[in-house]
Design a protein around this motif. Structure first.
Motif, PDB file in Angstrom:
ATOM      1  N   ALA A  64      38.985  38.257  32.069  1.00  0.00           N
ATOM      2  CA  ALA A  64      37.281  38.784  31.801  1.00  0.00           C
ATOM      3  C   ALA A  64      36.952  37.946  30.542  1.00  0.00           C
ATOM      4  O   ALA A  64      35.759  37.440  30.862  1.00  0.00           O
ATOM      5  CB  ALA A  64      37.532  40.027  31.777  1.00  0.00           C
ATOM      6  N   GLU A  65      37.686  37.691  29.639  1.00  0.00           N
ATOM      7  CA  GLU A  65      37.267  36.975  28.503  1.00  0.00           C
ATOM      8  C   GLU A  65      37.044  35.623  28.605  1.00  0.00           C
ATOM      9  O   GLU A  65      36.165  34.821  28.063  1.00  0.00           O
ATOM     10  CB  GLU A  65      38.342  36.962  27.282  1.00  0.00           C
ATOM     11  N   ALA A  66      37.683  34.982  30.013  1.00  0.00           N
ATOM     12  CA  ALA A  66      37.190  33.839  30.193  1.00  0.00           C
ATOM     13  C   ALA A  66      36.102  33.607  31.120  1.00  0.00           C
ATOM     14  O   ALA A  66      35.740  32.574  31.801  1.00  0.00           O
ATOM     15  CB  ALA A  66      38.566  33.163  30.787  1.00  0.00           C
ATOM     16  N   GLY A  67      35.518  34.707  31.674  1.00  0.00           N
ATOM     17  CA  GLY A  67      34.388  34.791  32.414  1.00  0.00           C
ATOM     18  C   GLY A  67      34.593  34.989  33.863  1.00  0.00           C
ATOM     19  O   GLY A  67      33.954  34.568  34.709  1.00  0.00           O
ATOM     20  N   LEU A  68      35.928  35.355  34.150  1.00  0.00           N
ATOM     21  CA  LEU A  68      36.273  35.606  35.597  1.00  0.00           C
ATOM     22  C   LEU A  68      36.221  37.192  36.088  1.00  0.00           C
ATOM     23  O   LEU A  68      36.914  38.017  35.280  1.00  0.00           O
ATOM     24  CB  LEU A  68      37.618  35.015  35.622  1.00  0.00           C
ATOM     25  N   LYS A  69      35.519  37.335  37.111  1.00  0.00           N
ATOM     26  CA  LYS A  69      35.504  38.716  37.545  1.00  0.00           C
ATOM     27  C   LYS A  69      36.705  38.611  38.649  1.00  0.00           C
ATOM     28  O   LYS A  69      36.771  38.024  39.738  1.00  0.00           O
ATOM     29  CB  LYS A  69      34.149  38.834  38.433  1.00  0.00           C
ATOM     30  N   VAL A  70      37.839  39.437  38.418  1.00  0.00           N
ATOM     31  CA  VAL A  70      39.012  39.567  39.231  1.00  0.00           C
ATOM     32  C   VAL A  70      39.106  40.979  39.534  1.00  0.00           C
ATOM     33  O   VAL A  70      38.879  41.878  38.886  1.00  0.00           O
ATOM     34  CB  VAL A  70      40.069  38.704  38.528  1.00  0.00           C
ATOM     35  N   GLU A  71      40.253  41.155  40.391  1.00  0.00           N
ATOM     36  CA  GLU A  71      41.153  42.256  40.741  1.00  0.00           C
ATOM     37  C   GLU A  71      42.555  42.248  40.267  1.00  0.00           C
ATOM     38  O   GLU A  71      42.936  41.174  41.191  1.00  0.00           O
ATOM     39  CB  GLU A  71      40.515  42.833  42.094  1.00  0.00           C
ATOM     40  N   VAL A  72      43.134  43.241  39.640  1.00  0.00           N
ATOM     41  CA  VAL A  72      44.354  42.928  39.221  1.00  0.00           C
ATOM     42  C   VAL A  72      45.307  44.029  39.711  1.00  0.00           C
ATOM     43  O   VAL A  72      44.773  45.244  39.324  1.00  0.00           O
ATOM     44  CB  VAL A  72      44.573  42.465  37.893  1.00  0.00           C
ATOM     45  N   THR A  73      46.333  43.825  40.525  1.00  0.00           N
ATOM     46  CA  THR A  73      47.185  44.722  40.806  1.00  0.00           C
ATOM     47  C   THR A  73      48.599  44.587  40.440  1.00  0.00           C
ATOM     48  O   THR A  73      48.913  43.618  40.505  1.00  0.00           O
ATOM     49  CB  THR A  73      46.915  45.314  42.239  1.00  0.00           C
ATOM     50  N   ARG A 108      40.993  28.246  38.015  1.00  0.00           N
ATOM     51  CA  ARG A 108      40.624  28.625  36.468  1.00  0.00           C
ATOM     52  C   ARG A 108      41.566  29.812  36.130  1.00  0.00           C
ATOM     53  O   ARG A 108      42.165  29.739  34.820  1.00  0.00           O
ATOM     54  CB  ARG A 108      39.290  28.997  36.687  1.00  0.00           C
ATOM     55  N   ALA A 109      41.962  30.747  36.984  1.00  0.00           N
ATOM     56  CA  ALA A 109      42.727  31.909  36.404  1.00  0.00           C
ATOM     57  C   ALA A 109      44.110  31.418  36.076  1.00  0.00           C
ATOM     58  O   ALA A 109      44.756  31.824  35.274  1.00  0.00           O
ATOM     59  CB  ALA A 109      42.760  32.932  37.581  1.00  0.00           C
ATOM     60  N   MET A 110      44.643  30.524  37.011  1.00  0.00           N
ATOM     61  CA  MET A 110      45.890  29.915  36.599  1.00  0.00           C
ATOM     62  C   MET A 110      46.108  29.182  35.336  1.00  0.00           C
ATOM     63  O   MET A 110      46.774  29.555  34.451  1.00  0.00           O
ATOM     64  CB  MET A 110      46.223  29.127  37.615  1.00  0.00           C
ATOM     65  N   GLY A 111      45.047  28.517  35.094  1.00  0.00           N
ATOM     66  CA  GLY A 111      44.716  27.891  33.521  1.00  0.00           C
ATOM     67  C   GLY A 111      44.664  28.927  32.505  1.00  0.00           C
ATOM     68  O   GLY A 111      45.638  28.593  31.511  1.00  0.00           O
ATOM     69  N   VAL A 112      43.914  29.792  32.685  1.00  0.00           N
ATOM     70  CA  VAL A 112      44.014  30.802  31.678  1.00  0.00           C
ATOM     71  C   VAL A 112      45.125  31.442  31.398  1.00  0.00           C
ATOM     72  O   VAL A 112      45.767  31.751  30.360  1.00  0.00           O
ATOM     73  CB  VAL A 112      42.657  31.992  31.807  1.00  0.00           C
TER      74      VAL A 112
END
Length: 696
Positions: free
Chosen positions: A226-235, A276-280
């Motif tokens: 989220a801090e990187a600006g990504l809107k995700v769902e995590v389980t 992008r999420a992978m990089g973060v």
């Protein structure tokens, strides 16, 4: 159990145009046909096809598939016929029901008949329509859910083993991972009840101790993204008991040593967000090299798409993370079933595409690929079936390897084998093949079969061809050693030795070629004196017997034995004078003399032990060496020279391993005593040709 109106409502919720009347007729038909039949649980039998139909609605499949699920057991278990089904529900449903029935009949065959069944026919039965396979998988899943009601343990075990060996891998192959995981869990509970109970208990304890650690880690991952600006769902979740059991078995570790028990899933909006999420995540936490897999750019053959990585979380905890879009997730969990739901408007083209992912039919009229790639289908207990990249099918004994496959295709291909691709991946030649594997053999221009292959091939054709080729190769290598030893012998002859003298010596020794002479020397079939006499008759008369080291007879005497008592030097440890020795005596057998540190002495607990020592005139014992040479020209000859310089007869030389750039030999050499053997080892270790030299 779903009621009639509930089932119809489910279908109408995602397919408003579905034929409600046909669905109602099918529900009533299955209830009437199965009548008073009961399941092992005591429930009416028709509850089973109704539940299978319910599973199909979870996948949002078309009305024909739902009707097929309702009717799938009527032909096999009632008086209904395929003609009856076609009359009431049309040819499409009749064809689907017939396909499921065929699969059930093959499943019910005894093992000997099933082994004789042609795999191609089995594949064709499953591939007539993808929906047949989907209904069959749902049928098996529901049967597994009610497996515990079956009273006979042997029947439960058979069904569970069949599920683990056939249906769970098949579900994985078509991308239905939810089905696969539940089937594996239920089968594992039946097949390994103690292991299942132990792992489940440990997971429960871990869950109670972690204080919501899974949720905490999932939140940390979500915050970082989220801090990187990504809107995700995590389980997050713990891995399933069977998955943990597999890791424990494969790695030979305990539950505590399985470090990646927790797995997390990140769902994004777009493919770009996945990367992008992978990089973060790789920036915030250290990732484990070699554990990153990109199935988005290169999907699995069943269409599975996702990014996989493993992170080193706080306190050195390993966690597995999967990143995919929401659309990918829907398709990943239910594979081809989800694909069917997405592609209903283009069923004809889609069906062909799925069949290309499902099956390679050995038939020129079909455009197809493999069905069983990356699966572990063990339908045939005594054989497996594998394909060439062009679709040719070969039957091999169970346990066969890529080398067996190469020789099955053609002996020349086996002889030229240097590597193999199994299902598109480079794999070791000793890899055991599984049903449906696609094997591509890689050839080399100067390739030669290796002796080590005999340790893992299982087919008679492969073993015979390898033995023949290895014998020829060993002959050349031994002849090379013999040639080096011959040069040492020729120096001691009082004449200049040329080709003419060699040809004459070959003739005197009743041989055909000079290579035969070199082979006889290298394999210690001729003594130095015999070679010298063949080269220049009478030249050895001036030599005193004691000066000819090669002619000394083995003179072994052992102190501590009753005079006249027979003895043998143990082949396992090859003791030589200077070793501390002990004797093992069994009734009716010679005393077996071992080195005091021989590991095989542990097998002698039921024998008489004798305290022995070497006599004064002991010499000519055989020491066994393990020598690894650099695999380059001249190293073998240099090793032979070292033995010659140390006046050592090589009585046996066998290549045991070829692992480029090294070649390993097992060598038996006659030595005077332990000091003599030590000098030989020191000389070998000092040579640039030798990577390692040890006594065995």
């Amino acid at each position: 159990m779903l009621r009639q109106y509930e089932l119809v409502e489910r279908v109408k919720s995602y397919d408003p145009d579905a034929d409600e009347a046909a669905l109602n007729r099918a529900y009533v038909y299955t209830v009437q046909k199965h009548g008073t039949q009961k399941r092992a649980s005591g429930d009416p039998y028709f509850s089973h096809p109704v539940e299978v139909a319910g599973l199909m609605t979870d996948l949002q499949l078309d009305e024909q598939t739902i009707i097929t699920a309702l009717l799938h057991d009527t032909v096999e278990d009632t008086l209904a016929t395929i003609d009856d089904i076609e009359k009431h529900f049309g040819p499409e449903v009749a064809s689907l029901v017939d396909g499921v029935t065929k699969l059930s009949k093959i499943e019910a065959m005894p093992e000997d008949e099933r082994a004789a069944e042609n795999l191609r026919k089995f594949l064709l039965a499953m591939s007539e329509d993808i929906r047949v396979l989907l209904v069959k998988l749902a049928d098996r899943l529901h049967n597994m859910r009610t497996l515990h009601f079956i009273k006979k343990p042997e029947k439960r075990q058979r069904i569970a083993r069949e599920t683990m060996d056939i249906y769970a891998p098949l579900a994985e192959r078509v991308g239905m991972y939810e089905y696969m995981r539940e089937m594996q869990a239920l089968a594992f509970r039946e097949l390994e009840p103690e292991a299942y109970s132990t792992i489940t208990k440990r997971l429960g304890e871990l869950r109670g101790q972690d204080g919501g650690q899974v949720d905490a880690i999932a939140l940390k991952i979500k915050q970082a993204l989220a801090e990187a600006g990504l809107k995700v769902e995590v389980t997050g979740r713990e891995k399933h008991p069977f998955s943990i059991w597999q890791k424990m078995s494969e790695r030979h570790v305990s539950f505590e040593q399985v470090t990646d028990i927790m797995a997390f899933r990140v769902l994004t909006e777009t493919i770009e967000d996945c990367y992008r999420a992978m990089g973060v995540l790789h920036t915030v936490w250290q990732f484990l090299p070699g554990r990153f897999k990109d199935y988005i750019s290169t999907p699995k053959n069943n269409g599975y798409r996702s990014l996989h990585t493993s992170l080193m979380y706080e306190n050195s905890m390993r966690v597995e993370v999967q990143i995919r879009t929401r659309e990918m997730h829907g398709r990943n969990e239910f594979g081809l079933a989800a694909h069917w739901a997405y592609k209903q408007s283009d069923k004809a083209d889609g069906q062909v595409a799925w069949l290309r992912d499902l099956i390679e039919i050995v038939d020129a009229s079909h455009d197809a690929e493999e069905l069983l790639e990356h699966t572990r289908m063990a339908i045939y207990q005594d054989r497996i079936f594998a394909f060439t990249p062009k679709g040719a099918l070969f039957q091999l004994p169970k346990g066969s390897t890529a080398v067996d496959f190469a020789f099955a295709v053609h002996t020349d291909l086996g002889l030229a084998t240097v590597g193999a691709k199994i299902n598109g991946r480079h794999m070791p030649l000793r890899t055991r093949l599984e049903n449906g594997d696609v094997v591509e053999i890689i050839k080399g221009g100067e390739a030669e079969p290796q002796l080590a292959w005999l340790g893992f091939v299982v087919t008679g054709k492969a073993r015979a061809a390898i033995r023949r080729a290895v014998r020829l190769k060993e002959r050349d290598e031994i002849a090379e050693i013999g040639s080096k030893l011959f040069d040492e012998i020729a120096i001691r002859v009082p004449a200049r030795i040329g080709k003419k003298a060699i040809r004459a010596a070959v003739k005197r020794l009743d041989m055909e070629e000079p290579d035969d002479l070199m082979f006889a020397i290298g394999s210690a079939k001729l003594t130095d004196r015999e070679v010298m006499e063949a080269l220049v008759p009478g030249c050895t008369a001036e030599f005193e017997e004691e000066d000819d080291w090669s002619r000394r007879e083995r003179q072994i005497s052992i102190r501590g034995l009753t005079p006249g008592l027979a003895f043998e030097l143990a082949e396992c440890c090859h003791p030589v004078p200077g070793d501390r020795i002990v004797g093992l005596r069994r009734k009716g057998s010679p005393v077996l003399v071992h080195a005091i540190d021989c590991q095989d002495l542990a097998d002698g607990v039921d024998t008489d032990w004798l305290d022995l020592s070497w006599g004064q005139r002991s010499q000519g014992a055989v020491g066994r060496l393990n020598v690894t040479l650099y695999d380059r020209p001249g190293t073998l000859a240099e090793m032979a020279g070292i033995f010659a310089q140390n006046k050592t007869n090589v009585t046996s030389l066998v290549q045991t391993q070829l692992d480029h750039p090294f070649t390993t030999y097992e060598i038996d050499a006659e030595v005077q005593d332990l000091a003599h053997l030590s000098r030989i080892l020191s000389a070998l270790r000092a040579s640039d040709a030798v990577a390692q030299a040890d006594r065995m």
